[in-house]
Each structure stands twice: as C-alpha cells, then as structure tokens.
Design an enzyme around this catalytic site. Sequence first.
Site, PDB file in Angstrom:
ATOM      1  N   LYS A 103      53.861-104.167 -58.052  1.00 15.12           N
ATOM      2  CA  LYS A 103      54.047-103.975 -56.611  1.00 15.12           C
ATOM      3  C   LYS A 103      54.905-105.092 -56.010  1.00 15.12           C
ATOM      4  O   LYS A 103      55.652-104.870 -55.054  1.00 15.12           O
ATOM      5  CB  LYS A 103      52.689-103.884 -55.911  1.00 15.12           C
ATOM      6  CG  LYS A 103      51.880-102.647 -56.319  1.00 15.12           C
ATOM      7  CD  LYS A 103      52.626-101.361 -55.995  1.00 15.12           C
ATOM      8  CE  LYS A 103      51.856-100.106 -56.287  1.00 15.12           C
ATOM      9  NZ  LYS A 103      52.584 -98.878 -55.926  1.00 15.12           N
ATOM     10  N   ALA A 108      51.934-107.338 -60.183  1.00 16.00           N
ATOM     11  CA  ALA A 108      53.312-107.641 -60.622  1.00 16.00           C
ATOM     12  C   ALA A 108      54.225-106.447 -60.359  1.00 16.00           C
ATOM     13  O   ALA A 108      55.365-106.609 -59.899  1.00 16.00           O
ATOM     14  CB  ALA A 108      53.322-108.005 -62.102  1.00 16.00           C
ATOM     15  N   TYR A 156      49.199-104.555 -62.001  1.00 14.74           N
ATOM     16  CA  TYR A 156      49.446-103.781 -60.774  1.00 14.74           C
ATOM     17  C   TYR A 156      50.151-104.649 -59.719  1.00 14.74           C
ATOM     18  O   TYR A 156      51.141-104.234 -59.110  1.00 14.74           O
ATOM     19  CB  TYR A 156      48.105-103.271 -60.244  1.00 14.74           C
ATOM     20  CG  TYR A 156      48.196-102.420 -59.001  1.00 14.74           C
ATOM     21  CD1 TYR A 156      48.623-101.096 -59.069  1.00 14.74           C
ATOM     22  CD2 TYR A 156      47.832-102.928 -57.755  1.00 14.74           C
ATOM     23  CE1 TYR A 156      48.691-100.309 -57.922  1.00 14.74           C
ATOM     24  CE2 TYR A 156      47.887-102.155 -56.613  1.00 14.74           C
ATOM     25  CZ  TYR A 156      48.320-100.839 -56.702  1.00 14.74           C
ATOM     26  OH  TYR A 156      48.389-100.066 -55.570  1.00 14.74           O
ATOM     27  N   ARG A 163      48.573 -85.546 -54.512  1.00 17.59           N
ATOM     28  CA  ARG A 163      47.300 -85.869 -53.843  1.00 17.59           C
ATOM     29  C   ARG A 163      47.418 -87.202 -53.119  1.00 17.59           C
ATOM     30  O   ARG A 163      48.464 -87.856 -53.167  1.00 17.59           O
ATOM     31  CB  ARG A 163      46.150 -85.899 -54.848  1.00 17.59           C
ATOM     32  CG  ARG A 163      46.362 -86.858 -55.991  1.00 17.59           C
ATOM     33  CD  ARG A 163      45.275 -86.630 -57.048  1.00 17.59           C
ATOM     34  NE  ARG A 163      45.710 -87.052 -58.356  1.00 17.59           N
ATOM     35  CZ  ARG A 163      45.548 -88.269 -58.864  1.00 17.59           C
ATOM     36  NH1 ARG A 163      44.950 -89.197 -58.160  1.00 17.59           N
ATOM     37  NH2 ARG A 163      45.971 -88.565 -60.071  1.00 17.59           N
ATOM     38  N   GLY A 187      54.582 -88.403 -56.726  1.00  9.11           N
ATOM     39  CA  GLY A 187      53.117 -88.525 -56.598  1.00  9.11           C
ATOM     40  C   GLY A 187      52.604 -87.778 -55.381  1.00  9.11           C
ATOM     41  O   GLY A 187      51.632 -88.190 -54.747  1.00  9.11           O
ATOM     42  N   ILE A 210      43.027 -98.380 -48.278  1.00  8.87           N
ATOM     43  CA  ILE A 210      43.153 -97.078 -47.626  1.00  8.87           C
ATOM     44  C   ILE A 210      42.007 -96.181 -48.073  1.00  8.87           C
ATOM     45  O   ILE A 210      41.639 -96.184 -49.252  1.00  8.87           O
ATOM     46  CB  ILE A 210      44.516 -96.432 -47.997  1.00  8.87           C
ATOM     47  CG1 ILE A 210      45.679 -97.382 -47.648  1.00  8.87           C
ATOM     48  CG2 ILE A 210      44.683 -95.080 -47.314  1.00  8.87           C
ATOM     49  CD1 ILE A 210      45.744 -97.839 -46.202  1.00  8.87           C
ATOM     50  N   VAL A 221      57.526 -90.062 -63.890  1.00  9.83           N
ATOM     51  CA  VAL A 221      58.567 -90.897 -63.276  1.00  9.83           C
ATOM     52  C   VAL A 221      59.011 -92.049 -64.173  1.00  9.83           C
ATOM     53  O   VAL A 221      60.078 -92.630 -63.957  1.00  9.83           O
ATOM     54  CB  VAL A 221      58.131 -91.461 -61.894  1.00  9.83           C
ATOM     55  CG1 VAL A 221      57.949 -90.354 -60.875  1.00  9.83           C
ATOM     56  CG2 VAL A 221      56.887 -92.335 -62.014  1.00  9.83           C
ATOM     57  N   ASN A 279      56.358 -93.011 -54.352  1.00 11.81           N
ATOM     58  CA  ASN A 279      54.934 -93.198 -54.059  1.00 11.81           C
ATOM     59  C   ASN A 279      54.060 -93.193 -55.318  1.00 11.81           C
ATOM     60  O   ASN A 279      52.982 -93.776 -55.317  1.00 11.81           O
ATOM     61  CB  ASN A 279      54.473 -92.111 -53.080  1.00 11.81           C
ATOM     62  CG  ASN A 279      52.970 -91.994 -53.021  1.00 11.81           C
ATOM     63  OD1 ASN A 279      52.291 -92.781 -52.362  1.00 11.81           O
ATOM     64  ND2 ASN A 279      52.405 -91.035 -53.749  1.00 11.81           N
ATOM     65  N   SER A 297      52.197-102.666 -52.135  1.00 13.45           N
ATOM     66  CA  SER A 297      50.775-102.892 -51.840  1.00 13.45           C
ATOM     67  C   SER A 297      50.609-104.325 -51.344  1.00 13.45           C
ATOM     68  O   SER A 297      51.364-105.211 -51.769  1.00 13.45           O
ATOM     69  CB  SER A 297      49.935-102.709 -53.111  1.00 13.45           C
ATOM     70  OG  SER A 297      48.631-103.206 -52.905  1.00 13.45           O
TER      71      SER A 297
HETATM   72  P1  NAP Z   1      46.384 -91.424 -56.204  1.00 12.91           P
HETATM   73  O1  NAP Z   1      45.484 -90.627 -55.339  1.00 12.91           O
HETATM   74  O2  NAP Z   1      45.895 -91.879 -57.541  1.00 12.91           O
HETATM   75  O3  NAP Z   1      47.760 -90.614 -56.384  1.00 12.91           O
HETATM   76  C1  NAP Z   1      48.786 -91.094 -57.201  1.00 12.91           C
HETATM   77  C2  NAP Z   1      49.798 -89.989 -57.400  1.00 12.91           C
HETATM   78  O4  NAP Z   1      50.809 -90.472 -58.315  1.00 12.91           O
HETATM   79  C3  NAP Z   1      49.181 -88.745 -58.000  1.00 12.91           C
HETATM   80  O5  NAP Z   1      49.697 -87.607 -57.366  1.00 12.91           O
HETATM   81  C4  NAP Z   1      49.622 -88.830 -59.438  1.00 12.91           C
HETATM   82  O6  NAP Z   1      49.755 -87.554 -60.009  1.00 12.91           O
HETATM   83  C5  NAP Z   1      50.995 -89.486 -59.318  1.00 12.91           C
HETATM   84  N1  NAP Z   1      51.415 -90.059 -60.591  1.00 12.91           N
HETATM   85  C6  NAP Z   1      50.729 -90.932 -61.366  1.00 12.91           C
HETATM   86  N2  NAP Z   1      51.430 -91.212 -62.469  1.00 12.91           N
HETATM   87  C7  NAP Z   1      52.578 -90.496 -62.395  1.00 12.91           C
HETATM   88  C8  NAP Z   1      53.711 -90.374 -63.229  1.00 12.91           C
HETATM   89  N3  NAP Z   1      53.807 -91.047 -64.396  1.00 12.91           N
HETATM   90  N4  NAP Z   1      54.723 -89.566 -62.849  1.00 12.91           N
HETATM   91  C9  NAP Z   1      54.635 -88.870 -61.690  1.00 12.91           C
HETATM   92  N5  NAP Z   1      53.594 -88.949 -60.850  1.00 12.91           N
HETATM   93  C10 NAP Z   1      52.572 -89.761 -61.206  1.00 12.91           C
HETATM   94  O7  NAP Z   1      46.867 -92.764 -55.460  1.00 12.91           O
HETATM   95  P2  NAP Z   1      47.018 -93.105 -53.894  1.00 12.91           P
HETATM   96  O8  NAP Z   1      45.832 -93.891 -53.498  1.00 12.91           O
HETATM   97  O9  NAP Z   1      47.398 -91.909 -53.110  1.00 12.91           O
HETATM   98  O10 NAP Z   1      48.254 -94.143 -53.968  1.00 12.91           O
HETATM   99  C11 NAP Z   1      49.603 -93.744 -53.745  1.00 12.91           C
HETATM  100  C12 NAP Z   1      50.483 -94.985 -53.794  1.00 12.91           C
HETATM  101  O11 NAP Z   1      50.012 -95.952 -52.850  1.00 12.91           O
HETATM  102  C13 NAP Z   1      50.441 -95.677 -55.154  1.00 12.91           C
HETATM  103  O12 NAP Z   1      51.714 -96.211 -55.465  1.00 12.91           O
HETATM  104  C14 NAP Z   1      49.444 -96.815 -54.927  1.00 12.91           C
HETATM  105  O13 NAP Z   1      49.662 -97.880 -55.811  1.00 12.91           O
HETATM  106  C15 NAP Z   1      49.761 -97.177 -53.497  1.00 12.91           C
HETATM  107  N6  NAP Z   1      48.654 -97.868 -52.819  1.00 12.91           N
HETATM  108  C16 NAP Z   1      47.450 -97.266 -52.609  1.00 12.91           C
HETATM  109  C17 NAP Z   1      46.422 -97.948 -51.944  1.00 12.91           C
HETATM  110  C18 NAP Z   1      45.075 -97.316 -51.681  1.00 12.91           C
HETATM  111  O14 NAP Z   1      44.201 -97.982 -51.082  1.00 12.91           O
HETATM  112  N7  NAP Z   1      44.848 -96.066 -52.029  1.00 12.91           N
HETATM  113  C19 NAP Z   1      46.633 -99.266 -51.519  1.00 12.91           C
HETATM  114  C20 NAP Z   1      47.875 -99.867 -51.763  1.00 12.91           C
HETATM  115  C21 NAP Z   1      48.879 -99.150 -52.400  1.00 12.91           C
HETATM  116  P3  NAP Z   1      49.117 -87.127 -61.413  1.00 12.91           P
HETATM  117  O15 NAP Z   1      47.971 -88.049 -61.691  1.00 12.91           O
HETATM  118  O16 NAP Z   1      48.745 -85.733 -61.213  1.00 12.91           O
HETATM  119  O17 NAP Z   1      50.227 -87.295 -62.381  1.00 12.91           O
END
Ligand code: NAP
Length: 246
Positions: A158, A156, A154, A14, A11, A187, A63, A89, A141
């Site tokens: 995490k 479950a 989600y 971005r 991931g 975030i 993944v 990630n 998370s």
């Molecule tokens: P994001 O901007 O939506 O990025 C998620 C990344 O995962 C994207 O690059 C996406 O790429 C990739 N992805 C999604 N499905 C995939 C798959 N099947 N195979 C490979 N890659 C895949 O999310 P983020 O906010 O940066 O979050 C990153 C991590 O932190 C996640 O695990 C999220 O649950 C966790 N998190 C985020 C927050 C928050 O506030 N943002 C809080 C707690 C936890 P494509 O869509 O291009 O495939």
Amino acid sequence: MAEKRVALVTGAGRGIGACIANTLAADGCDIAVVDYSDVSAAEETMRQLAEQGASARYYRCDVSDFSAVKAVTDAVVKDFGKIDILVNNAGVTADGLLLRMSEAEWDRVLSINLKGCFNLIKHVAPHMLRKRSGRIVSISSVVGLMGNAGQANYAASKAGIVGLTKSVAKELGSRNITANAVAPGFIRTAMTDALSEEQKQAMYKLIPLGSLGEVQDIANAVKFLVSEEARYITGVVLKVDGGMYI
Ligand code: NAP
C-alpha cells in the site's frame, strides 16, 4: 447529452469495489467490472449495475497477470471504445508477523496489490494518452502510511501504491491524466463485522470521529477524484479514515 464516461474498476465484485462501481454508474458512467475468483459476487454487481441502467460488462482476470491484464484492457477498449477512468481497487491480505511470514505470502500480496496496479496503469495509460485525458485512482490504505505490526507485506504494497501514484502523476500530467490514491482507514465490511464488540471499542479509540467508515465513504472520495471538479488535483493521497492517521 454528454457522452458517457467508461470506468474500469478492479475488484468490483464485492466490498468497496462494488460500491465504487455502483456509485460511478449512478454518476452516469458505463462500467467494466474486473474481478477474479468469486464469479457469483461479480454477477451480483452486474445485476445491480443493470438495475441502474448502466452498460456494464464483466471481465474475469487476475490483476497480477501482466498478459491477462493486457488482454482485458484491449477487450474493454474494443467493447466500450475507450477507458476514461481506471480504479485500482483489487487487493488482498495475508497477515502475519514478519518473522513468520513466508516468501509466498510476501509475493502474493505484492503481486496482486502493487504489481496489479502497475499492470493496469501500464496497459490502460496508452489509451488515455491517445485521448489526452484520463483519471486514475488507486486504493491504498492508512496502513501504508503508518505501518502495522503483522502486515509488513500489505503495508509495503500500500506504501508502494503511493510512490507509484506520485510518479505516474508526474509522468502523465502533461497529457491531462491525473493519478491519485485514496487511503481508507477501518471500513465496515464483512471483515470488520466479524470483530468482537471489545475489539471494535478498541478501534474506535484510535479514530477521532469515533466510528468505522462505510464503503460509501470511499466510493464518494473516488467519485470526487474522477470528477471535473477535481481536474487540478493530481498526485495526492486522500485519507478517508475518520482522522485515524493525522
Ligand atoms: P474485499 O471485500 O476482500 O474485496 C476485494 C476485491 O478484490 C474482491 O472483489 C476480490 O475478488 C478482488 N480481487 C482479489 N484478488 C484479485 C485478483 N488477483 N485479481 C482481480 N481481483 C482480485 O476487500 P475490500 O475491503 O472491499 O477492499 C478493497 C480495497 O480497499 C483493497 O485494495 C483493500 O486493500 C483496500 N482497503 C480496505 C480497507 C477495509 O477496511 N476494508 C481498508 C483499507 C484499504 P475475488 O476474491 O472474487 O477475486
């Protein structure tokens, strides 16, 4: 000069993943960028990594696909010679109250968020075992620790990452492989930018430090957990949430 470490970051196209990839590159790692649907985002991350002088390659892979992850892992080892660091990630949401949640929404989130971590660890760990060293960090998370209405799937997934991480830490610790999780709170990302000022103010009330976190806060935690300074830390869940869940 010390040999460069190789980090596989899922991931990494971005958001938090792109920041983790850039931060580890700045720390002297070569990077395997694993991402799936948004190819142009992954290419942008590749451009940033190249600017930093890191050796980086992009592997397009879902993944949740067990055999595709094996093929990518083998390709990364062939291209870079090793994998020192795995950062799980990649993650998605499909929110809704449980009574309205479809089986497909449950399965998709669990497959990508939790089975995705299993797939990566399963295929990367044998390479780490042979080298008798490795660092695994999976992004959980706070929602996985405290639960959240409207996010049963989600939360479950995490929470599952926490159990997976602790078990892997126990299984692989004797081979000098650590496994830890990072649990971000709210975030600042495109998702939270879209919230109204009123919604943001409501969120701040839940956070003792009074603001949203930045993607760099999460990347800094990952950088620490994969460092030599963290060599005696395994099986922990490091909350990076401004005190949201204490
Ligand atoms: P994001 O901007 O939506 O990025 C998620 C990344 O995962 C994207 O690059 C996406 O790429 C990739 N992805 C999604 N499905 C995939 C798959 N099947 N195979 C490979 N890659 C895949 O999310 P983020 O906010 O940066 O979050 C990153 C991590 O932190 C996640 O695990 C999220 O649950 C966790 N998190 C985020 C927050 C928050 O506030 N943002 C809080 C707690 C936890 P494509 O869509 O291009 O495939």
